[in-house]
Design a protein around this motif. Structure first.
Motif, short mmCIF file in Angstrom:
data_model
loop_
_atom_site.label_atom_id
_atom_site.label_comp_id
_atom_site.label_asym_id
_atom_site.label_seq_id
_atom_site.Cartn_x
_atom_site.Cartn_y
_atom_site.Cartn_z
N LEU A 121 -20.55 13.52 -7.11
CA LEU A 121 -20.94 13.17 -8.56
C LEU A 121 -21.30 11.81 -8.68
O LEU A 121 -20.74 10.89 -8.26
N GLY B 200 -23.39 8.87 -11.77
CA GLY B 200 -23.99 8.76 -12.81
C GLY B 200 -24.16 7.34 -13.36
O GLY B 200 -23.61 6.55 -12.68
N TYR C 45 -16.25 14.31 -14.85
CA TYR C 45 -16.56 15.48 -15.23
C TYR C 45 -15.37 16.44 -14.55
O TYR C 45 -14.92 16.24 -13.30
N PRO D 106 -17.60 9.38 -11.19
CA PRO D 106 -19.03 9.24 -10.68
C PRO D 106 -19.45 8.16 -10.00
O PRO D 106 -18.50 6.95 -10.26
N THR E 98 -25.93 11.92 -15.75
CA THR E 98 -25.03 12.35 -14.41
C THR E 98 -25.69 13.57 -13.73
O THR E 98 -26.54 14.18 -14.01
#
Length: 201
Positions: free
Chosen positions: A63, A65, A71, A80, A104
């Motif tokens: 991830l 972002g 998330y 992230p 993201t």
């Protein structure tokens, strides 16, 4: 640059809109991004819990972002890392095509035909009411299956090719499920980048 600069397929589905655009990146560009992302990404291999059973997720994920919004799905919480230069370049292009801003991206690495993503909807609260999700495919082409939750005749399949973009819009995540199914075919690796807009609630 906008959506209509590209050859595209637009599906006006019951309760949803789906747009497929091949060749958003040339083969050379897509090959370059595939190799760079595979090598430079901090992939993780989490346990996933589905219907009370826990096992290793059948793919690797990461991830990235612009903020610190995490998330969560299926008892996994991802935090992230900052966007890399390559991911930012891709994001800018996809935002220009889709006319939508994303903060993201969730990356998935499917290592072979045994890696998959079961039937699901991207309907987590952090994605907002009717999320726009733009999914870039790199590497091996894989079929994308999608079906309506209640209309049994609405069941479809679309081959996601190297360098292509799939955009899901409208109320699709409320009314439709989608998956990347397992296959016994000997196939190569696929990376997909699913750009999302997380909201702080």
């Amino acid at each position: 640059m906008d959506l209509f600069s590209f050859e595209k397929q637009e599906f006006h589905l019951p309760d949803a809109q789906l747009i497929y655009i091949p060749n958003v990146f040339s083969k050379i560009e897509a090959d370059t991004y595939f190799n760079a992302i595979k090598t430079n990404t901090n992939w993780q291999h989490d346990n996933i819990t589905v219907f009370g059973k826990t096992y290793k997720q059948p793919r690797l994920t990461a991830l990235y972002g612009e903020n610190n919004l995490s998330y969560s799905y299926s008892n996994i919480t991802m935090h992230p890392r900052p966007f890399s230069k390559d991911l930012l370049k891709i994001k800018v292009k996809i935002e220009g095509i889709s006319q939508h801003s994303f903060n993201t991206v969730l990356l998935n690495l499917y290592r072979n035909g045994n890696d998959s993503n079961g039937w699901h909807a991207d309907n987590e609260k952090v994605l907002g009411e009717n999320p726009i999700i733009a999914s870039l495919s790199l590497g091996e082409a894989r079929p994308f299956h999608f079906k309506h939750r209640t209309l049994k005749t609405e069941r479809h399949k679309l081959l996601l090719e190297h360098g292509s973009l799939l955009i899901m819009k409208g109320a699709m995540q409320h009314h439709w499920l989608h998956q990347i199914a397992k296959t016994k075919k000997l196939i190569g690796e696929r990376i997909n980048l699913t750009f999302r807009t997380l909201v702080d609630y």
